[in-house]
Each structure stands twice: as C-alpha cells, then as structure tokens.
Design a protein around this motif. Structure first.
Motif, short mmCIF file in Angstrom:
data_model
loop_
_atom_site.label_atom_id
_atom_site.label_comp_id
_atom_site.label_asym_id
_atom_site.label_seq_id
_atom_site.Cartn_x
_atom_site.Cartn_y
_atom_site.Cartn_z
N ASP A 181 38.81 52.09 43.14
CA ASP A 181 38.60 53.83 43.67
C ASP A 181 37.71 53.42 42.37
OD1 ASP A 181 40.40 54.23 42.14
OD2 ASP A 181 41.87 54.81 43.31
N ALA A 182 37.04 55.23 42.97
CA ALA A 182 36.82 56.09 41.94
C ALA A 182 37.71 56.27 40.35
CB ALA A 182 35.92 57.38 42.66
N ASP A 183 38.43 56.68 40.34
CA ASP A 183 39.85 56.49 39.01
C ASP A 183 40.03 55.24 38.40
OD1 ASP A 183 39.74 59.01 40.13
OD2 ASP A 183 41.44 58.73 41.89
N ASP A 184 39.14 54.49 38.84
CA ASP A 184 39.82 53.31 38.34
C ASP A 184 40.97 52.54 38.68
OD1 ASP A 184 37.31 52.80 37.37
OD2 ASP A 184 37.15 53.31 35.13
N LYS A 185 41.34 52.85 39.79
CA LYS A 185 42.96 52.80 40.25
C LYS A 185 43.22 51.24 40.90
CE LYS A 185 45.82 55.92 41.10
NZ LYS A 185 46.24 56.72 41.75
N VAL A 186 43.38 50.28 40.89
CA VAL A 186 44.08 49.43 41.38
C VAL A 186 45.02 49.29 42.44
CG1 VAL A 186 44.36 46.74 40.97
CG2 VAL A 186 43.65 47.98 39.91
N HIS A 187 43.92 48.21 43.33
CA HIS A 187 44.56 48.44 45.35
C HIS A 187 44.40 47.01 45.81
CE1 HIS A 187 44.29 52.66 45.86
NE2 HIS A 187 43.28 53.27 45.62
N VAL A 188 45.21 46.22 46.37
CA VAL A 188 45.52 45.53 46.80
C VAL A 188 45.09 45.22 48.27
CG1 VAL A 188 46.99 43.43 47.91
CG2 VAL A 188 47.46 44.46 45.53
N GLN A 189 43.33 44.36 48.03
CA GLN A 189 42.45 44.74 49.24
C GLN A 189 42.51 42.73 49.75
OE1 GLN A 189 40.72 47.21 51.31
NE2 GLN A 189 40.63 45.20 52.52
N PRO A 190 43.25 42.56 51.18
CA PRO A 190 43.65 41.17 51.33
C PRO A 190 41.58 40.95 52.20
CG PRO A 190 45.26 42.64 52.42
CD PRO A 190 44.15 43.57 51.80
N VAL A 191 41.17 39.47 51.88
CA VAL A 191 40.02 38.86 52.98
C VAL A 191 40.45 37.72 53.15
CG1 VAL A 191 38.69 40.56 50.85
CG2 VAL A 191 39.45 37.84 50.02
N GLU A 192 39.52 37.64 54.29
CA GLU A 192 39.24 36.52 54.90
C GLU A 192 38.09 35.78 53.92
OE1 GLU A 192 38.79 36.48 58.96
OE2 GLU A 192 40.65 37.31 58.63
N LEU A 193 37.79 34.74 53.71
CA LEU A 193 36.71 34.29 53.11
C LEU A 193 35.79 33.10 53.85
CD1 LEU A 193 38.83 33.13 49.63
CD2 LEU A 193 37.72 35.34 49.78
N GLY A 194 34.81 33.30 53.18
CA GLY A 194 34.02 32.03 54.46
C GLY A 194 32.99 30.32 53.12
N THR A 195 31.91 30.52 53.12
CA THR A 195 31.81 29.48 52.46
C THR A 195 31.59 29.39 50.87
OG1 THR A 195 29.95 29.22 54.18
CG2 THR A 195 29.67 27.83 51.66
N ALA A 196 32.64 28.46 50.03
CA ALA A 196 32.79 28.66 48.97
C ALA A 196 32.22 27.30 47.89
CB ALA A 196 34.50 28.58 48.41
#
Length: 390
Positions: A309-324
C-alpha cells in the motif's frame, strides 16, 4: 507496588528495547508496478525430430559393386551417382534385344511391301480375297512382334540403367553397408546405405486431448500455419520458425493424447533426426495484467501475491492466474493495474509487514506519495523555503 518505568525513547521517537527494535526493522524488498500487456498463448510438449523422408538405397538388379562413389555421412542431391554395378551382363542383353528388334522390323517391312502387291493384284482380280487377308494377318503378326521387341529393348535398357545407383532425394547419407567388390542383390533389404532428408525436417510430439479445443480454434482463426519453436534441454532456442503441418486423425486411447507434426527449415542441420527437443506452439496473444512469474506465491490460500500500500505495508492478495510463460504470468482476477507487488524478498514477509523498497542497485527508493501529501505544496506551509544562509 511501584509502577513500571516508562519505556525510553530514542532520538527518532521509536521505543527502545528488543520489541521496539524488531518493530522498527524493515524488510528490504524489490517491487514492480502491475501493468497491462500482451502475453503469448502457447502449448508445450516434449518432441522428437523426425526426417520427412527416409530411404534405404538398394540395388534393383543383381551384380557386383564395381564402384562406390560416396563417403559415409556425405550430403547428396537427388540424382547424384552413388555406386555402379557391373553392367556387362545387362549390356549384352540389351544388344540381343536390339538385334531381335531390327530383325522383326525388317520382316515387317518385307511383309508390308508384299501386302501392297497383293492389294494391287486383288484389284485386278488376279488373286482371291482369302490370299489378301492372309497377307494382312501376317503383317499384323509382325507388327505385334515389333512392339514386343521394342518392349524388350526398353526393359533391358532399364535394367542397364539400374546398374547406376543414384540418390533418390536430397539429404544426408548414413554409414555404408556394402563395400566395393561385394555382390549386391535386389532381395537384400538392408541395402547399400540409408539416406534421410534433413532440410526441411519434421518434429513430432503429442498433446493431451484437453488441449485439442484450444489448438483447433487457433488453427481456424489463423490465416497461415501456427508457429512452432523448439529448444534443447537447456532452454536454448534451436529453431523458432517452424510451421504446424498436421494433426493425427484420432486420439490414442491408451495415452489420451493426439500426435502433432510440425516442419522446420534446417539448412545448417541444427535439428538432427531422432533428437529430443522441447516444442512450443504459439496459439496467439492475450491481453491482461502481467506480472513476473517468480512473484507468484503458493500456500494454503492458493496462489497469492504480496501487494504494497502507500505506507509500504505488505498485504496478502489471493489471485487467479491465466496464461503463463517462463518469465511472465497473466493475472485473471484479484489485482488491478497500477498496484505494486513484491517480486524479491518474499521469504520473510507476513501480512502487515512494513518493508523498505529497494531499487535494482540495492538502494532504498523514496516511499510512495500518499494522496494527502501529493496535494500539499512542497514548502509544507505554502511559504517559500528559506535558504540556509538567511
């Protein structure tokens, strides 16, 4: 009971002590900003290089090899003379056939002249029709004999020509199996040498049946053959301009795969018959949010990323992946363009960790500007900054 002494503060305002030192330590990381782009859609498989044509060069007539004119492993062109079989027997047969043809032609000529005289006599009523028909039949028989003799001459000429063994196609020879002086036979299945076509050359591989729909759709939408690339076991590109040629007409029920064939120009013989390679078919391009493949994390929540984020704080963000691909991965959902993600230094990160973003040279980058800070004038109070000497 006396009250606990208050924790002392350092000059920077941070609490001292073990807990305070741990709280103030920032994890150095590298981050990138997520942007949209194009990624190649590909299918990969382990493939085998296969020559488009392989021919065992054999003698079509029996005889003794009197000349061998090639070297092992030599490149040849179609029609190049490779070896010669003793032609004397076949030359004698040809001479006999030609002599018989001349004899039959002479007999035919005499019979035709006699037939002409009989026709004149028949018109003068000097001979019967039966005598005339007898002469016509004799001429027809001799004409048939001439044609048979002509065929025998052609056959013996062909046999003589076959004593010269030539290359049937462009390619590279293998190791010869018979030396000069040996008897070669048309019944010998091993032959004299094997020639394989190396330019162009084929590559064959199998694809799982669940990839057939994507492949077929890409073939229908493409205006030309799909591009195929092959690499060696170390990832080095051997050839990148292959052309998808054909699909097999049925799926192998034992493996659930479909055989696919591609063709490559191979003038420098980079691809060698029966060589194992890695094949990649390019189906097209897809647009979306792209991230470095090594930034993807996997855990109990599935695939996720560390965002900042703007404060350089880490957040865990689940994602769905496509072509790799090997270097880049497309994010199907869970991320927005412009967000920052951590790509290096992820091993010590947790939810809420405060990090220090480093550049490629290992120096700390300026923190991202907060929205309220971005609207404030550079001097803070709106007044002109006073020089140090005033």
């Amino acid at each position: 009971m006396s009250p606990k002494p208050a924790a002392t503060e350092s000059a920077s305002g941070q609490p001292r002590g073990p807990r305070g030192m741990m709280g103030s330590a920032k994890v150095p990381v590298r981050a990138v900003t997520v942007q949209e782009g194009l990624i190649d859609q590909t299918l990969t498989a382990i493939a085998t290089v296969k020559p488009l044509q392989t021919v065992a060069v054999r003698g079509e007539v029996d005889g003794v090899l009197v000349r061998v004119l090639f070297k092992d492993g030599q490149r040849v062109k179609a029609g190049d003379l490779l070896a010669e079989i003793d032609p004397r027997t076949y030359q004698v047969q040809l001479d006999q056939a030609r002599g018989q043809l001349l004899q039959n032609q002479a007999q035919l000529k005499g019979a035709q002249q006699e037939l002409q005289r009989h026709r004149v006599l028949f018109q003068q009523n000097s001979i019967s029709r039966q005598a005339l028909e007898t002469k016509e039949t004799a001429v027809q028989q001799l004409q048939a004999q001439v044609k048979s003799s002509q065929a025998e001459v052609a056959r013996t000429q062909l046999q003589l020509d076959r004593t010269r063994i030539t290359a049937p196609l462009d390619g590279r020879l293998g190791l010869r199996k018979l030396d000069q002086g040996n008897l070669i036979s048309a019944a010998n299945t091993d032959g004299l040498v094997v020639i394989t076509q190396t330019d162009p050359i084929g590559v064959e591989f199998s694809l799982p049946q669940n990839q057939l729909a994507a492949l077929s759709q890409a073939m229908r939408q493409s205006q030309g053959p799909l591009r195929v690339e092959v690499t060696d076991s170390n990832g080095r590109v051997l050839s990148s301009q292959g052309r998808l040629q054909a699909l097999d007409n049925q799926i192998d029920v034992a493996t659930g795969t479909l055989r696919v064939k591609a063709e490559f120009d191979n003038p420098d013989e980079t691809l060698f018959p029966n060589q194992f390679v890695n094949a990649r078919i390019y189906l097209g391009q897809q647009q979306g949010l792209l991230i470095p493949s090594y930034a993807v994390q996997r855990g109990s929540v599935g695939t996720y990323l560390y965002t900042l984020d703007a404060d350089d704080k880490v957040h865990v963000q689940p994602v769905e992946l496509g072509t790799a691909s090997l270097d880049t991965t497309l994010v199907a959902s869970g991320l927005k363009a412009g967000e920052r993600i951590v790509v290096e230094g992820t091993d010590r990160l947790r939810e809420g960790s405060v990090v220090e973003v480093m550049d490629a040279a290992g120096k700390a980058q300026a923190p991202a500007a907060k929205p309220e800070q971005a609207q404030r004038p550079a001097g803070g109070s709106g007044r002109r900054a006073r020089p140090a000497g005033e």
